[in-house]
Motif scaffolding. Structure first.
Motif, PDB file in Angstrom:
ATOM      1  N   SER A 106       0.836  -1.163   0.097  1.00  0.00           N
ATOM      2  CA  SER A 106       0.027   0.063  -0.043  1.00  0.00           C
ATOM      3  C   SER A 106       0.838   1.236   0.090  1.00  0.00           C
ATOM      4  CB  SER A 106      -0.957   0.081   1.273  1.00  0.00           C
ATOM      5  OG  SER A 106      -1.748  -1.030   1.158  1.00  0.00           O
TER       6      SER A 106
ATOM      7  N   ASN B 106      -7.932   0.390   7.537  1.00  0.00           N
ATOM      8  CA  ASN B 106      -9.135  -0.171   6.630  1.00  0.00           C
ATOM      9  C   ASN B 106      -9.891  -1.371   7.573  1.00  0.00           C
ATOM     10  OD1 ASN B 106      -9.202   1.971   4.773  1.00  0.00           O
ATOM     11  ND2 ASN B 106      -8.260   0.581   3.289  1.00  0.00           N
TER      12      ASN B 106
ATOM     13  N   SER C  46     -14.025   4.034  -1.075  1.00  0.00           N
ATOM     14  CA  SER C  46     -13.050   3.528  -1.152  1.00  0.00           C
ATOM     15  C   SER C  46     -11.966   4.065  -1.079  1.00  0.00           C
ATOM     16  CB  SER C  46     -12.869   2.626  -2.526  1.00  0.00           C
ATOM     17  OG  SER C  46     -11.619   2.113  -2.687  1.00  0.00           O
TER      18      SER C  46
ATOM     19  N   GLY D 113      -7.834   0.512  -0.989  1.00  0.00           N
ATOM     20  CA  GLY D 113      -7.210  -0.435  -0.209  1.00  0.00           C
ATOM     21  C   GLY D 113      -5.933   0.441   0.524  1.00  0.00           C
TER      22      GLY D 113
ATOM     23  N   SER E 184     -12.406  -1.746   0.561  1.00  0.00           N
ATOM     24  CA  SER E 184     -10.962  -1.452   1.277  1.00  0.00           C
ATOM     25  C   SER E 184     -11.048  -1.819   2.705  1.00  0.00           C
ATOM     26  CB  SER E 184     -10.751   0.096   1.466  1.00  0.00           C
ATOM     27  OG  SER E 184     -10.730   0.554   0.034  1.00  0.00           O
TER      28      SER E 184
END
Ligand code: FNR
Length: 387
Positions: free
Chosen positions: A41, A51, A277, A280, A315
């Motif tokens: 990420s 998340n 979202s 992610g 997410s």
């Protein structure tokens, strides 16, 4: 039932049954590039962790006397923007799946179809969308809006002709976030596994090239440079959605919305809904957890508001209870990301089917034991209020 009965026979499943287990197995088995690409990420990855943690802040209050324990008492199906789903789950658009497994996107679309849910297919797929469509039942198309608008329009029209049920415009990726894992491995995943297949097969994109990319290294290099110049479009604004609606009769969702004002703006411009979202956690490290942004967006544009739009969430969804929590906070369905991508890497199509089945079985039993017979019954009253 099938999963439990297999266990009774003494058979151990070949793959782990949880998202965390699949991630561990993938870490051990996949190439460092493939695992880093999926697991990575932005920056410190704290939004990616937030998340997942956000779901743990909510608790379901089971109502076991309601008689929903019998499978025939429950119906998890729902219809989102005209697409029927056996459960309120779609597979999230994930690009460049050829890096994870050679069977890539067609395997995912066909696995989703087997389970009665729909796949959202990425513009950055390793396989041209027409080939994915041939393997899919219901599928939606995710658009990374190229800077050359005629190419964008061509993508959308190809998707409609190929049978997509909706267009999902991703708004949070005018460029890639700061992703140390990919940077440390020194690779641009897009190029390594043909994340530009939809460009190379696009007639409008090809018309921009002096020579077809098949004509050797030099021609391919020019195609890649032309793609690079087009990929991140810094100028997409809510007003562009109105033009997109003129290009297609399909429903349009905007993915990557976290602020209620942005949700209002895209819906007022003509979008039929949004996907709450943060990609992610791959774009803005330190961004709000997607689940924490959900209630504000639902209040601004959701089904029960004056705008009456569709709100989906992704997410951090990792288990059945997460789906219940997202629905309770107002999402109509969720998009599932990394868990099935690990399944794909571990065992191809069968691994995707496995990861999806585990989540759907977990969801089904969670609903059963919580006294919930249908998606429509899942509202705020399902969650405990902590004083
Ligand atoms: C993504 N995501 C993504 N989103 C999108 O709109 N188009 C894309 O091509 C991709 N590609 C992609 C690749 C990989 C490896 C990941 C992990 C994610 C974002 C994706 O659709 C979704 O928002 C996230 O995966 C949700 O986060 P979790 O639940 O998977 O952590």
């Amino acid at each position: 039932n099938e999963i439990y009965l297999a266990g009774l026979g003494g058979a151990r499943p070949e793959l782990p049954m949880t998202a965390a287990g699949l991630e561990d197995a993938a870490r051990a088995q996949l190439s460092p590039e493939a695992f880093g690409y999926v697991a990575g990420s932005a920056s410190t990855e704290r939004t990616a962790r937030a998340n997942v943690a956000a779901f743990g802040e909510h608790r379901i209050v089971p109502r076991m006397w309601r008689g929903t324990a019998k499978a025939s008492a429950r119906d998890l199906s729902t219809t989102v923007l005209g697409t029927h789903l056996a459960a309120p789950v779609l597979t999230a658009p994930i690009g460049v799946l050829g890096l994870v497994h050679p069977d890539a996107e067609p395997a995912v679309a066909s696995a989703a179809t087997e389970l009665g849910i729909a796949a959202v297919v990425s513009t950055a797929a390793s396989t041209p969308m027409e080939e994915v469509a041939a393997a899919a039942g219901d599928w939606w198309y995710q658009l990374y809006w190229p800077a050359d608008e005629e190419v964008a329009r061509s993508f959308v029209q190809r998707a409609e002709v190929a049978g997509a049920g909706a267009v999902v415009v991703t708004a949070d990726t005018p460029g890639m976030g700061w992703r140390p894992r990919d940077l440390e491995l020194g690779h641009l995943p897009f190029l390594k596994a043909q994340g530009i297949a939809n460009y190379l097969t696009d007639p409008v994109f090809r018309s921009r090239l002096a020579a077809p990319p098949e004509e050797g290294d030099q021609a391919m290099q020019t195609a890649v440079l032309t793609w690079l110049g087009m990929f991140g479009n810094h100028t997409v604004r809510p007003a562009d959605i109105a033009r997109l609606k003129e290009w297609t009769s399909l429903p349009v969702l905007v993915k990557g919305v976290l602020h209620p004002d942005d949700a209002r703006a895209v819906v007022d411009a003509g979008a039929d809904g949004v996907v709450v979202s943060n990609h992610g956690g791959r774009q803005v490290d330190g961004a709000v957890a997607a689940l924490d942004a959900l209630p504000g967006v639902v209040a601004a544009i959701g089904r029960d508001s004056s705008r009456g739009a569709t709100v989906l969430l992704d997410s951090g969804v990792r288990c059945g209870a997460d789906v219940v929590v997202a629905l309770a906070l107002g999402a109509e369905a969720v998009l599932l990301g990394r868990p099935w991508v690990y399944g794909l890497g571990l065992a191809g199509r069968a691994g995707v089917v496995h990861a999806l089945r585990c989540l759907l079985a977990d969801l089904d039993l969670t609903m059963a034991m919580a006294g919930l017979a249908s998606v429509a019954e899942v509202d705020r009253s399902v969650l405990s209020v902590r004083g």
